[in-house]
Design a protein around this motif. Structure first.
Motif, mmCIF file in Angstrom:
data_model
loop_
_atom_site.group_PDB
_atom_site.id
_atom_site.type_symbol
_atom_site.label_atom_id
_atom_site.label_comp_id
_atom_site.label_asym_id
_atom_site.label_seq_id
_atom_site.Cartn_x
_atom_site.Cartn_y
_atom_site.Cartn_z
ATOM 1 N N PRO A 70 19.161 13.284 4.632
ATOM 2 C CA PRO A 70 18.985 12.035 5.389
ATOM 3 C C PRO A 70 17.513 11.668 5.594
ATOM 4 O O PRO A 70 17.163 10.482 5.607
ATOM 5 C CB PRO A 70 19.661 12.303 6.734
ATOM 6 N N ALA A 71 16.655 12.676 5.726
ATOM 7 C CA ALA A 71 15.222 12.400 5.868
ATOM 8 C C ALA A 71 14.680 11.743 4.596
ATOM 9 O O ALA A 71 13.862 10.818 4.659
ATOM 10 C CB ALA A 71 14.458 13.679 6.187
ATOM 11 N N PHE A 72 15.145 12.206 3.455
ATOM 12 C CA PHE A 72 14.758 11.634 2.163
ATOM 13 C C PHE A 72 15.196 10.175 2.086
ATOM 14 O O PHE A 72 14.405 9.298 1.712
ATOM 15 C CB PHE A 72 15.402 12.456 1.043
ATOM 16 N N THR A 89 13.743 4.547 2.227
ATOM 17 C CA THR A 89 14.097 3.223 2.728
ATOM 18 C C THR A 89 12.927 2.590 3.470
ATOM 19 O O THR A 89 12.569 1.432 3.211
ATOM 20 C CB THR A 89 15.336 3.300 3.647
ATOM 21 N N GLU A 90 12.322 3.328 4.374
ATOM 22 C CA GLU A 90 11.264 2.773 5.223
ATOM 23 C C GLU A 90 9.928 2.581 4.499
ATOM 24 O O GLU A 90 9.251 1.584 4.719
ATOM 25 C CB GLU A 90 11.048 3.660 6.455
ATOM 26 N N PHE A 91 9.554 3.540 3.673
ATOM 27 C CA PHE A 91 8.209 3.527 3.099
ATOM 28 C C PHE A 91 8.143 3.114 1.639
ATOM 29 O O PHE A 91 7.049 2.956 1.100
ATOM 30 C CB PHE A 91 7.540 4.890 3.300
ATOM 31 N N GLN A 92 9.302 2.932 1.002
ATOM 32 C CA GLN A 92 9.297 2.484 -0.378
ATOM 33 C C GLN A 92 10.126 1.209 -0.533
ATOM 34 O O GLN A 92 9.621 0.180 -0.953
ATOM 35 C CB GLN A 92 9.834 3.574 -1.310
ATOM 36 N N GLU A 134 10.850 -4.622 -1.088
ATOM 37 C CA GLU A 134 11.612 -5.842 -0.837
ATOM 38 C C GLU A 134 10.698 -6.974 -0.374
ATOM 39 O O GLU A 134 10.846 -8.119 -0.818
ATOM 40 C CB GLU A 134 12.709 -5.579 0.200
ATOM 41 N N GLU A 135 9.763 -6.665 0.493
ATOM 42 C CA GLU A 135 8.828 -7.695 0.964
ATOM 43 C C GLU A 135 7.995 -8.236 -0.192
ATOM 44 O O GLU A 135 7.780 -9.448 -0.293
ATOM 45 C CB GLU A 135 7.937 -7.149 2.079
ATOM 46 N N SER A 136 7.542 -7.361 -1.063
ATOM 47 C CA SER A 136 6.763 -7.809 -2.225
ATOM 48 C C SER A 136 7.612 -8.668 -3.156
ATOM 49 O O SER A 136 7.158 -9.706 -3.651
ATOM 50 C CB SER A 136 6.229 -6.606 -3.004
ATOM 51 N N LYS A 144 0.822 -1.202 0.000
ATOM 52 C CA LYS A 144 0.000 0.000 0.000
ATOM 53 C C LYS A 144 0.862 1.261 0.000
ATOM 54 O O LYS A 144 0.832 2.031 0.931
ATOM 55 C CB LYS A 144 -0.897 0.005 1.235
ATOM 56 N N LEU A 145 1.634 1.431 -1.034
ATOM 57 C CA LEU A 145 2.443 2.634 -1.130
ATOM 58 C C LEU A 145 1.569 3.773 -1.639
ATOM 59 O O LEU A 145 0.802 3.610 -2.569
ATOM 60 C CB LEU A 145 3.624 2.392 -2.067
ATOM 61 N N LYS A 146 1.708 4.915 -1.019
ATOM 62 C CA LYS A 146 0.820 6.026 -1.337
ATOM 63 C C LYS A 146 1.492 7.147 -2.137
ATOM 64 O O LYS A 146 0.840 7.866 -2.842
ATOM 65 C CB LYS A 146 0.262 6.631 -0.036
ATOM 66 N N VAL A 147 2.806 7.297 -1.972
ATOM 67 C CA VAL A 147 3.488 8.434 -2.577
ATOM 68 C C VAL A 147 4.546 7.926 -3.552
ATOM 69 O O VAL A 147 5.508 7.283 -3.133
ATOM 70 C CB VAL A 147 4.145 9.322 -1.504
ATOM 71 N N PRO A 148 4.406 8.210 -4.841
ATOM 72 C CA PRO A 148 5.418 7.783 -5.806
ATOM 73 C C PRO A 148 6.769 8.454 -5.503
ATOM 74 O O PRO A 148 6.810 9.640 -5.163
ATOM 75 C CB PRO A 148 4.870 8.257 -7.151
ATOM 76 N N PRO A 149 7.867 7.708 -5.611
ATOM 77 C CA PRO A 149 9.180 8.274 -5.303
ATOM 78 C C PRO A 149 9.517 9.585 -6.028
ATOM 79 O O PRO A 149 10.100 10.475 -5.396
ATOM 80 C CB PRO A 149 10.145 7.150 -5.677
ATOM 81 N N PRO A 150 9.160 9.765 -7.306
ATOM 82 C CA PRO A 150 9.455 11.068 -7.907
ATOM 83 C C PRO A 150 8.739 12.229 -7.188
ATOM 84 O O PRO A 150 9.285 13.330 -7.086
ATOM 85 C CB PRO A 150 8.957 10.931 -9.352
ATOM 86 N N LEU A 151 7.555 11.957 -6.655
ATOM 87 C CA LEU A 151 6.849 12.988 -5.893
ATOM 88 C C LEU A 151 7.571 13.262 -4.565
ATOM 89 O O LEU A 151 7.640 14.410 -4.115
ATOM 90 C CB LEU A 151 5.399 12.589 -5.661
ATOM 91 N N VAL A 152 8.118 12.223 -3.947
ATOM 92 C CA VAL A 152 8.905 12.404 -2.721
ATOM 93 C C VAL A 152 10.097 13.304 -3.027
ATOM 94 O O VAL A 152 10.428 14.206 -2.251
ATOM 95 C CB VAL A 152 9.364 11.046 -2.142
ATOM 96 N N LEU A 153 10.731 13.087 -4.184
ATOM 97 C CA LEU A 153 11.851 13.946 -4.593
ATOM 98 C C LEU A 153 11.387 15.384 -4.763
ATOM 99 O O LEU A 153 12.057 16.313 -4.288
ATOM 100 C CB LEU A 153 12.475 13.442 -5.890
#
Length: 150
Positions: free
Chosen positions: A113-115, A120-123, A128-130, A2-11
């Motif tokens: 570091p927050a990025f 790491t934690e939310f993406q 990796e689990e999937s 259940k990922l909510k935010v695409p990594p490019p948007l996080v960037l």
């Protein structure tokens, strides 16, 4: 997953925070010779792993959508994926560091570091689990051979 935010948007959020930090706290900025040249070099270096990773995924005919890793049809372990399990995110990190240099904010020391932590934690960890569920032991072996970031 259940990922909510695409990594490019996080960037984009992180770059916006870097710009805002520089704008709102101009006393916490820096300048040095060659700064913008270094930012440009890092920007282009950031594009390299992203492009190589995308080309590898297209060549293997598997999904490039980071929101649905369970739809992966092939475990990609060659090319740039021999160096990093997440070259696209590594490329995004280079782009953020380039933006941080360009906008010159010391507060980037907190944003970068927050990025990394957030991705790491939310993406990455949910991905990796999937991928473990999809590829089983083959992915476990790959995880032991190749580091998460570099």
């Amino acid at each position: 997953m259940k990922l909510k935010v695409p990594p490019p948007l996080v960037l984009i959020v992180a770059v916006t925070m870097t710009y805002a930090a520089a704008s709102w706290f101009p006393g916490l900025t820096f300048k040095f010779p060659g700064q913008f040249v270094l930012a440009a070099i890092l920007f282009f270096l950031g594009l390299i792993p992203d492009v190589l990773a995308l080309l590898t995924f297209f060549r293997k005919k598997t999904t490039v959508n980071p929101m649905t890793p369970e739809k992966s049809t092939t475990l990609v372990t060659d090319g740039i994926y021999r160096i990093s399990r997440n070259p696209m995110y590594l490329g995004l990190l280079f782009l953020l560091v380039a933006a941080s240099l360009y906008f010159s904010s010391f507060l980037s020391i907190l944003i970068i570091p927050a990025f990394i932590w957030y991705l790491t934690e939310f993406q990455i960890k949910p991905e990796e689990e999937s991928l473990k569920r999809v590829f089983g032991d083959a992915y476990e072996v790959y995880m032991k051979k190749v580091r998460r970031w570099v």
